[in-house]
Design an enzyme around this catalytic site. Structure first.
Site, PDB file in Angstrom:
ATOM      1  N   GLY A  59     -54.893 -81.850 -20.435  1.00 51.58           N
ATOM      2  CA  GLY A  59     -55.668 -82.162 -21.640  1.00 51.58           C
ATOM      3  C   GLY A  59     -55.042 -83.311 -22.417  1.00 51.58           C
ATOM      4  O   GLY A  59     -54.249 -84.087 -21.873  1.00 51.58           O
TER       5      GLY A  59
ATOM      6  N   LEU B 186     -56.669 -85.860 -23.334  1.00 50.49           N
ATOM      7  CA  LEU B 186     -57.113 -86.912 -22.418  1.00 50.49           C
ATOM      8  C   LEU B 186     -57.134 -88.285 -23.094  1.00 50.49           C
ATOM      9  O   LEU B 186     -57.520 -88.407 -24.255  1.00 50.49           O
ATOM     10  CB  LEU B 186     -58.513 -86.585 -21.882  1.00 50.49           C
ATOM     11  CG  LEU B 186     -58.663 -85.237 -21.172  1.00 50.49           C
ATOM     12  CD1 LEU B 186     -60.080 -85.104 -20.602  1.00 50.49           C
ATOM     13  CD2 LEU B 186     -57.635 -85.051 -20.063  1.00 50.49           C
TER      14      LEU B 186
ATOM     15  N   GLY C 288     -56.002 -93.221 -19.458  1.00 50.27           N
ATOM     16  CA  GLY C 288     -55.417 -92.999 -18.125  1.00 50.27           C
ATOM     17  C   GLY C 288     -56.169 -91.889 -17.399  1.00 50.27           C
ATOM     18  O   GLY C 288     -56.541 -92.024 -16.224  1.00 50.27           O
ATOM     19  N   HIS C 289     -56.404 -90.763 -18.107  1.00 50.55           N
ATOM     20  CA  HIS C 289     -57.190 -89.680 -17.495  1.00 50.55           C
ATOM     21  C   HIS C 289     -58.615 -90.149 -17.211  1.00 50.55           C
ATOM     22  O   HIS C 289     -59.205 -89.797 -16.179  1.00 50.55           O
ATOM     23  CB  HIS C 289     -57.254 -88.469 -18.434  1.00 50.55           C
ATOM     24  CG  HIS C 289     -55.927 -87.852 -18.747  1.00 50.55           C
ATOM     25  ND1 HIS C 289     -55.328 -87.950 -19.983  1.00 50.55           N
ATOM     26  CD2 HIS C 289     -55.079 -87.140 -17.972  1.00 50.55           C
ATOM     27  CE1 HIS C 289     -54.174 -87.312 -19.976  1.00 50.55           C
ATOM     28  NE2 HIS C 289     -53.992 -86.817 -18.762  1.00 50.55           N
TER      29      HIS C 289
ATOM     30  N   GLN D 289     -44.311 -86.962  -9.098  1.00 52.67           N
ATOM     31  CA  GLN D 289     -45.265 -85.838  -9.032  1.00 52.67           C
ATOM     32  C   GLN D 289     -46.325 -86.091  -7.957  1.00 52.67           C
ATOM     33  O   GLN D 289     -46.692 -85.187  -7.198  1.00 52.67           O
ATOM     34  CB  GLN D 289     -45.936 -85.655 -10.394  1.00 52.67           C
ATOM     35  CG  GLN D 289     -47.134 -84.722 -10.364  1.00 52.67           C
ATOM     36  CD  GLN D 289     -47.723 -84.469 -11.732  1.00 52.67           C
ATOM     37  OE1 GLN D 289     -47.194 -83.687 -12.484  1.00 52.67           O
ATOM     38  NE2 GLN D 289     -48.829 -85.128 -12.068  1.00 52.67           N
TER      39      GLN D 289
ATOM     40  N   VAL E 253     -52.561 -96.942 -16.214  1.00 57.87           N
ATOM     41  CA  VAL E 253     -53.305 -97.672 -17.253  1.00 57.87           C
ATOM     42  C   VAL E 253     -52.326 -97.947 -18.397  1.00 57.87           C
ATOM     43  O   VAL E 253     -51.556 -97.063 -18.793  1.00 57.87           O
ATOM     44  CB  VAL E 253     -54.509 -96.845 -17.756  1.00 57.87           C
ATOM     45  CG1 VAL E 253     -55.254 -97.600 -18.846  1.00 57.87           C
ATOM     46  CG2 VAL E 253     -55.443 -96.517 -16.595  1.00 57.87           C
TER      47      VAL E 253
HETATM   48  O1  PAF Z   1     -49.954 -84.549 -14.541  1.00 56.88           O
HETATM   49  C1  PAF Z   1     -50.306 -83.542 -15.191  1.00 56.88           C
HETATM   50  O2  PAF Z   1     -51.064 -83.616 -16.159  1.00 56.88           O
HETATM   51  C2  PAF Z   1     -49.782 -82.183 -14.782  1.00 56.88           C
HETATM   52  O3  PAF Z   1     -48.470 -82.237 -14.340  1.00 56.88           O
HETATM   53  C3  PAF Z   1     -50.691 -81.466 -13.763  1.00 56.88           C
HETATM   54  C4  PAF Z   1     -50.737 -82.226 -12.449  1.00 56.88           C
HETATM   55  C5  PAF Z   1     -52.098 -81.322 -14.320  1.00 56.88           C
HETATM   56  C6  PAF Z   1     -50.145 -80.069 -13.467  1.00 56.88           C
HETATM   57  O4  PAF Z   1     -50.064 -79.303 -14.624  1.00 56.88           O
END
Ligand code: PAF
Length: 276
Positions: free
Chosen positions: A32, A34, A37-38, A157, A180
């Site tokens: 969340g 957001l 980038g999201h 990640q 971004v």
């Molecule tokens: O990158 C993120 O926002 C978090 O690490 C993810 C991949 C949603 C896991 O909680």
């Protein structure tokens, strides 16, 4: 119309119905808060899939005891609006209890991706990647077969998620999306809102340091040490920054420079790839 599910079962049923109707599903897992980038992940999903699902869950398992779990921003109404604007039609927004059982119960199964989690974020934040891998596996099971979009900002990640999806044979294709940035170079992050004006001004040292390291690599792509040292030297020269690490990682196609530093209590990450 946005379909918001607060249970794993409802989310799975909604996405199964889409697949039964012949639609491909794109997934953007998020915590969340957001931002653009999201939005770029949701846009990429919308470009290549018929329907887009977003998950919004602040995952306690990936926060250390002294990290910002309690104060992590949770503007869900805004998140729904932004996700809808970018073409998402499904959101999973589960409670901690829905994901991990009644408060106080213990999660007995966690996923550990070995090796690639030993360095950088894994070294500075013990247990962090077990929390990420465990929640991502749960979110993948909740979503079912799909294409899943993750930002390169959390580069390590992304590698952990790719390995996890491969090793556990999830029917999911992982897609990495470019970082971004703000106009001055700062990589977008939900944590940027914590920065004081002075720290916000100082934070551009990260992208500046990566650019300088990348310039060295363009003259000698073999000299990883020189590039890493240059990144570290420039960040160390900013009095408001406290460097956690600067690394240069060799892959088949590029050298990836990665940096993490604290500005006050806010920890920021950034990285940049230089083709070989
Ligand atoms: O990158 C993120 O926002 C978090 O690490 C993810 C991949 C949603 C896991 O909680």
């Amino acid at each position: 119309m946005m379909q918001v599910s607060d249970t794993i079962a409802a989310f799975r049923k909604a996405l199964d119905a889409e697949r039964a109707a012949g639609k491909t599903v794109g997934l953007a897992p998020t915590m969340g808060a957001l931002h653009a980038g999201h939005a770029s992940l949701i846009d990429a999903a919308a470009r290549s899939c018929d329907v887009v699902a977003v998950t919004v869950f602040v995952n306690p398992l990936q926060f250390g005891p002294n990290e910002d779990l309690a104060k992590y921003p949770r503007p869900f109404e805004n998140d729904m609006a932004l996700a809808a604007q970018h073409g998402a039609t499904h959101i999973l927004h589960p409670s901690v209890e829905e994901m991990y059982g009644p408060t106080g119960s213990t999660v007995l199964t966690t996923i550990h991706v070995a090796g690639i989690t030993d360095t950088m974020e894994g070294a500075v934040r013990p247990g962090h990647f077990d929390g990420v891998a465990t929640v991502v596996a749960k979110l993948f099971n909740a979503a079912g077969p799909c294409r899943a979009f993750f930002g390169e900002k959390d580069y390590q990640q992304l590698q952990v998620v790719r390995q996890l999806a491969h090793d556990l044979s999830f029917p999911i294709e992982i897609v990495g999306c470019a970082i971004v940035r703000e106009a001055d170079g700062l990589a977008l992050s939900s944590r940027n809102v914590y920065l004081s004006p002075a720290d916000r001004a100082a934070s551009i040292v990260l992208s500046r340091a990566l650019d300088a390291g990348a310039a060295l690599l363009r003259t000698d792509i073999e000299d990883l040490d020189a590039a890493r040292n240059e990144v570290a030297r420039i960040v160390a020269g900013e009095p408001r920054a406290s460097l956690d690490y600067a690394e240069a990682v060799l892959t088949d196609t590029e050298v990836r420079l990665l940096v993490a530093a604290k500005f006050g209590t806010t920890r920021l990450l950034d990285n940049l790839g230089v083709p070989r």
